[in-house]
Enzyme design. Structure first.
Site, short mmCIF file in Angstrom:
data_model
loop_
_atom_site.label_atom_id
_atom_site.label_comp_id
_atom_site.label_asym_id
_atom_site.label_seq_id
_atom_site.Cartn_x
_atom_site.Cartn_y
_atom_site.Cartn_z
N SER A 139 68.11 -53.61 24.11
CA SER A 139 68.08 -52.68 22.96
C SER A 139 69.52 -52.50 22.50
O SER A 139 70.47 -52.76 23.26
CB SER A 139 67.54 -51.33 23.44
N TYR A 152 67.17 -44.15 29.32
CA TYR A 152 66.91 -45.39 28.57
C TYR A 152 68.22 -46.14 28.32
O TYR A 152 68.33 -47.34 28.59
CB TYR A 152 66.24 -45.02 27.24
#
Ligand code: NAI
Length: 255
Positions: A139, A152
C-alpha cells in the site's frame, strides 16, 4: 492475446474479492493457471467461476498449517507454484490511543506474518521455477504514514521490507520479489472505511470519499484493474531485472 504467462501456476491469496480477484483474472488472461486461496469459499467460488480452469483452496493466511495444506492441494491440482501473489489483508482504523493489542496483533498476523509463512511455504517451488515471482500487494501506507491506521501502516512497511530482503537474498536467482503500493482503491476495504467515517463523524458518503481521495492528485479511487495490470507486468519474464521495488499506483501521490 500473447499468453505471456502460459501454464504458469499462480496462487493469489484473498482472491475472492477486490484487488485479488482482479489480479487473478488478469493473470489468467495471460494464460496462467490460477489457484484462489482464502477463507470465504463462496466468494472464491464466485470468482473462480469466471476464470476458466481456476481452482479454489480454503485457507486462513494467519495459520501456517492451513497455508501448507492449501499449497499442497494447489500443487496437486496445478503443479509447482511459479507466481505467489500475497494479496490478503485487512485495514482496521482507529485513533492510536484506542488501538487494542488484539487489533494490532490481528493486523500484523494478516498483513505481515502471513507473508513470511506464504513466501516460505512457496519458496522451494519459486526457486525451482524458470522465472519465480513474488508480488505483494502492500500500500502507499507501506511508504509513508497516515493517521488512524497505525497497525496497518506498520504492517505494510514491514511487507515492503520483507520484499526488499528477499530480493537481496535471491538476487543471484531468477526469483524476483516486489511490492505494489496502491492508493485508496475501489474495493470492499474502502466501502468499509467510508462506512466507518460516516458512522463515526456524521459526514456524508461523498464527504467521506473525498477524505479518502484527498491524497491522490487525480482525486479518484484507483481501480483494481490498474493494480492488476502492474502485477501482470511484474510477473512477465521480461521484468526479470525489476526486483526489491515498491511501486506506487497512486495517481501521482508523493511518497
Ligand atoms: P478486500 O477486502 O476485497 O480483499 C481482502 C481479501 O483478503 C478478502 O478476500 C479477504 O477475505 C482476504 N483475507 C483477509 N484476511 C484473510 C485471512 N486471514 N486469510 C485469508 N484471506 C483473508 O479488499 P482489497 O482492497 O481488495 O484488499 C486487497 C489488498 O490490497 C489488501 O492487502 C489491502 O491492504 C491492499 N490495499 C488495498 C487498498 C484499498 O484502498 N482498497 C489500497 C492499498 C492496498
Amino acid at each position: 492475446m500473447a499468453m505471456r504467462l502460459k501454464d504458469i501456476h499462480a496462487v493469489v491469496t484473498g482472491g475472492g474479492s477486490g484487488i485479488g480477484a482482479a489480479i487473478a483474472r488478469a493473470l489468467a488472461e495471460e494464460g496462467a493457471r490460477l489457484t484462489l486461496l482464502g477463507r470465504r469459499l463462496d466468494a472464491l467460488e464466485a470468482v473462480a467461476a469466471t476464470i476458466p480452469g481456476a481452482i479454489t483452496v480454503p485457507a486462513d493466511v494467519t495459520d501456517r498449517a492451513s497455508i501448507d495444506a492449501a499449497f499442497d492441494a494447489a500443487r496437486a491440482a496445478h503443479g509447482p507454484i511459479g507466481i505467489l501473489v500475497n494479496n490478503a489483508g485487512i485495514a482496521p482504523s482507529a485513533p492510536f490511543a484506542r488501538v487494542t493489542a488484539e487489533a494490532w496483533r490481528t493486523t500484523m498476523a494478516t498483513n505481515l506474518d502471513a507473508l513470511f509463512d506464504c513466501c516460505q511455504a512457496a519458496l522451494p517451488d519459486l526457486l525451482a521455477a524458470p522465472a519465480g515471482r513474488i508480488v505483494t500487494v502492500a500500500s502507499t501506507a507501506g511508504l509513508k504514514g497516515y493517521g488512524y491506521t497505525a497497525p496497518y501502516v506498520a504492517s505494510k512497511h514491514g511487507a515492503i521490507g520483507l520484499m526488499r530482503a528477499l530480493a537481496a537474498e535471491f538476487a543471484a536467482t531468477p526469483l524476483t520479489a516486489n511490492a505494489l503500493c496502491p492508493g485508496f482503491t475501489d474495493t470492499d476495504i474502502v466501502a468499509k472505511a467510508v462506512e466507518t467515517i460516516t458512522s463515526r463523524t456524521g459526514r456524508s458518503e461523498a464527504e467521506a470519499l473525498a477524505e479518502l481521495t484527498k491524497h491522490n492528485p487525480q482525486k479518484r479511487l484507483i481501480t483494481p484493474e490498474e493494480v492488476a495490470a502492474a502485477a501482470v507486468w511484474l510477473c512477465l519474464p521480461a521484468s526479470a531485472s525489476v526486483t526489491g521495488q515498491a511501486i506506487p499506483i497512486a495517481g501521482g501521490e508523493v511518497m
